[in-house]
Design a protein around this motif. Structure first.
Motif, PDB file in Angstrom:
ATOM      1  N   ALA A 228      40.785  55.198  24.419  1.00  0.00           N
ATOM      2  CA  ALA A 228      39.755  56.209  24.168  1.00  0.00           C
ATOM      3  C   ALA A 228      40.317  57.358  23.346  1.00  0.00           C
ATOM      4  O   ALA A 228      39.640  57.924  22.493  1.00  0.00           O
ATOM      5  N   ALA A 255      34.281  55.411  29.471  1.00  0.00           N
ATOM      6  CA  ALA A 255      34.933  56.689  29.753  1.00  0.00           C
ATOM      7  C   ALA A 255      34.362  57.805  28.888  1.00  0.00           C
ATOM      8  O   ALA A 255      34.200  58.933  29.340  1.00  0.00           O
ATOM      9  N   GLN A 256      34.036  57.484  27.631  1.00  0.00           N
ATOM     10  CA  GLN A 256      33.571  58.527  26.722  1.00  0.00           C
ATOM     11  C   GLN A 256      32.120  58.909  26.959  1.00  0.00           C
ATOM     12  O   GLN A 256      31.708  60.022  26.663  1.00  0.00           O
ATOM     13  N   ASN A 257      31.329  57.979  27.488  1.00  0.00           N
ATOM     14  CA  ASN A 257      29.902  58.258  27.580  1.00  0.00           C
ATOM     15  C   ASN A 257      29.405  58.531  28.989  1.00  0.00           C
ATOM     16  O   ASN A 257      28.298  59.023  29.155  1.00  0.00           O
ATOM     17  N   PRO A 259      30.365  60.859  31.255  1.00  0.00           N
ATOM     18  CA  PRO A 259      30.173  62.250  31.697  1.00  0.00           C
ATOM     19  C   PRO A 259      28.794  62.823  31.349  1.00  0.00           C
ATOM     20  O   PRO A 259      28.238  63.567  32.131  1.00  0.00           O
ATOM     21  N   ASP A 260      28.240  62.488  30.195  1.00  0.00           N
ATOM     22  CA  ASP A 260      26.961  63.079  29.817  1.00  0.00           C
ATOM     23  C   ASP A 260      25.812  62.082  29.927  1.00  0.00           C
ATOM     24  O   ASP A 260      24.732  62.332  29.414  1.00  0.00           O
ATOM     25  N   ALA A 261      26.056  60.955  30.604  1.00  0.00           N
ATOM     26  CA  ALA A 261      25.000  59.959  30.729  1.00  0.00           C
ATOM     27  C   ALA A 261      24.056  60.340  31.869  1.00  0.00           C
ATOM     28  O   ALA A 261      24.446  61.005  32.815  1.00  0.00           O
TER      29      ALA A 261
END
Lengths: 297, 364
Positions: A228, A255-257, A259-261
């Protein structure tokens, strides 16, 4: 028969059996629980019609593509270092080197990520510019080379260093199991050291080396943090290795998406997780097959 | 076993007793010293949400807990989306979010007696369009040019469109490497909102929190990932919180009025004060449609607006009192100054502070 044994030993046996049963059961329950959780919370993504398959294929491809390249680098280094440690190096040096290789496994992946961003990528970008200029006709090196060097090839290099200890230590174990007499017989027949390794060592150690490589592949597929951080990812399916537009990996994407999903997006991410879980499980099953075949021989 | 358990319980009780006795004295002492609040606040307030607000929330918690020593405020930087669903589920009494609540999310709020919320802008930060070009330290760019750089339509830095905006600057022929966030983020949402307002003809991807897949360019994780990528590549350009752009070249943006504006707290505050609250929302829901085409010569259009949200009426009165006090502090001049010094945000203007405080004053 049991009555012939001392009483304490029988009690110990019972406790031991119970403990191992419990340990075995716990791992199965946890594994099943994780799979069930991913399945139950992932399924709504399919019904939501959010095009989750449009995420699955590019990302599974990216995970597999990065892992394949990582293995192409890691297997020769891992097996080569194992042979050097066990067969070539003086015993003292071999022991030190073996310990050093195993230490690579103790470095946290976030550190590998930082190392990838600040050291490997800038150094590699120079190589990529050269590759692009001189071998740009080759499909793998086509496209505009990344100016930052944060490409799939760089991510694979970082992954390779991370999985080398897995391959190396497993290979060392199986090579050490090859009977000394076989090697000595080969050498006595006039074989050179390399010929002895090829004729006497590698055939016997093959299954262990393959198993190590497959375990390493599972690790490379699931690695999250380092990928990532290092990889400049997108949702494209592309075999190009040195551009900025690389396929992302499943673990990195989650991992990248996450938190704001919110809402269905979370379900989609869990479904992606399930897909990676299945792929990794298939690979681990294959690894186990090979491993048990080697033992029964 | 029973003996051990009762012993442990006894120890815990005595430990609690010794810990607790001094706390009320200090807090009542402070309350009488400041002589502002009627009764000293106490308890725990659980908040969570936007990762962009993390540094600001740390400053607010520190400031609020110093003034109210019997209060514990927790902030969980789980992300805006997770924060909003956590607020709806009642796990957070207060949430920080980079996007305003949507109508569909404002139903069945577990901690509230009704679906009315108090939503106020609390964290406003200029977003810098940062670049790395040897020999060039400052550039003037307008919305269209920024959009063309980020979409890859402009491929080299000596493009006539850039040269026309920067007379007298010697531009190198270095290739442009646009850098965007690979993770979903409020920064991307606000930046693409700017592009879609200021360069509608070039930027056709709307206001989105995940960078469009169709576009190429370099993807990097998080603000620090973008900063590291820009630093490592000559010719790179990207968008980051202004407070994180030190050491990079920072673009002076030409706003819709033709004025050249640097990313500063004042410029961000000017843009927000020219923006209008979104229509169709409750009286205490101060969600803004940021006007990124304001022609005011001081308005810096590339700003991020992040909100702090609580219930209008809390089911639990004690939680309501705490939430009200905490949110009041967050939007106060003190709170905004604390965030500005530690997180580099732009303090709200006095008119916005007044509006936000009035809305928060209705919390019960």
């Amino acid at each position: 028969m049991p009555s012939a044994r001392p009483h304490a030993l029988i009690t110990g046996d019972g406790v031991w059996r119970a403990v191992t049963w419990a340990a075995g059961a716990v791992t199965v329950v946890i594994l099943g629980g994780v799979a069930a959780f991913l399945l139950i919370d992932g399924v709504p993504a399919l019904r939501g019609g959010s095009g989750v398959w449009g995420l699955v294929w590019p990302l599974l491809f990216g995970s597999a593509w990065a892992a394949v390249w990582a293995l192409l680098f890691a297997v020769p280094i891992g097996v080569g270092s194992a042979l050097f440690v066990t067969m070539v190096a003086p015993r003292r040096l071999g022991g030190l080197l073996g310990g050093a290789i195993d230490l690579l496994a103790a470095v946290p992946s976030v550190v590998y990520g930082l190392w990838g961003i600040f050291v490997v990528a800038p150094a590699a970008s120079v190589v990529y510019a050269w590759l692009s200029a001189h071998a740009g006709w080759f499909p793998l090196f086509a496209g505009t080379p990344s100016a930052t060097g944060r490409t799939l090839l760089t991510a694979s290099l970082v992954l390779a260093i991370m999985v080398v200890p897995l391959i190396s230590s497993l290979s060392r174990e199986v090579i050490a199991l090859v009977p000394k007499t076989h090697i000595e017989a080969s050498l006595a027949l006039g074989a050179t050291r390399w010929q002895a390794i090829r004729q006497a060592v590698l055939p016997q150690a093959k299954s262990g080396i393959i198993a190590g490589a497959l375990l390493a592949m599972g690790r490379a597929l699931g690695e999250t943090m380092a990928v990532a951080m290092v990889l400049s990812s997108s949702l494209r399916v592309s075999v190009r290795l040195i551009t900025s537009e690389n396929p992302g990996t499943v673990a990195g994407f989650i991992a990248q998406n996450f938190p704001d999903a919110s809402g269905l997006e979370v379900n989609s991410l869990l479904w992606l997780g399930l897909m990676l879980f299945l792929l990794t499980m298939v690979i681990n099953t294959v690894a186990r097959r090979v491993l048990t075949k080697g033992v029964s021989k | 076993m029973a003996v051990v358990a009762s012993l442990a319980a006894g120890l815990m009780l005595s430990a609690c007793a010794t810990n607790e006795s001094p706390t009320p004295t200090t807090s009542s002492g402070e309350a009488s010293a400041t002589a502002v609040t009627v009764a000293p606040l106490s308890g725990t307030l659980n908040a969570g949400g936007s990762t962009a607000q993390t540094a600001a929330q740390t400053a607010w918690r520190a400031g609020f807990q110093t003034a109210n020593s019997a209060v514990t405020v927790n902030y969980d930087p789980v992300g805006s989306g997770a924060g909003r669903s956590g607020f709806a589920a009642g796990s957070y009494a207060v949430t920080g979010t980079d996007d305003a609540f949507q109508a569909s999310e404002m139903t069945g709020l577990a901690a509230c007696t009704s679906d009315d919320i108090v939503e106020v802008p609390a964290y406003v930060s200029p977003i810098a369009v940062a670049f790395n070009l040897k020999s060039v330290t400052s550039l003037n760019l307008d919305g269209t040019t920024i959009a063309k750089l980020m979409t890859g339509a402009i491929k080299a830095w000596d493009d006539p469109a850039i040269a026309a905006l920067n007379p007298g600057v010697t531009l190198p022929s270095t290739a442009v490497t646009p850098v965007h966030r690979s993770d979903k983020s409020g920064t991307t949402g606000n930046f693409t909102d700017y592009l879609s307002q200021a360069a509608a003809s070039v930027w056709t991807y709307g206001s989105v929190q995940t960078w469009p897949t169709d576009l190429g360019g370099e993807a990097a994780q998080g603000t620090q990932g973008v900063v590291a990528s820009i630093q490592s590549a000559d010719g790179a350009v990207g968008y980051v919180d202004e407070s994180q752009a030190s050491g990079l070249g920072v673009t002076t943006v030409i706003n819709a009025g033709g004025a050249k504006v640097s990313p500063t707290a004042a410029g961000a505050a000017a843009t927000l004060s020219l923006s209008t609250p979104q229509a169709g929302r409750g009286a205490t829901d101060l969600a803004y449609t940021v006007d990124r085409t304001a022609t005011d010569p001081s308005a810096y259009p590339v700003i991020m607006v992040s909100y702090v949200v609580g219930c209008l009426h809390y089911k639990d009165a004690a939680t309501g009192t705490l939430a009200k006090a905490y949110m009041s502090y967050v939007v106060s001049a003190d709170g905004q100054a604390a965030a500005a010094s530690s997180a580099g945000s732009a303090p709200l203007g006095s008119d916005l502070i007044a509006k936000a405080s009035a809305a928060i004053g209705l919390i019960s």
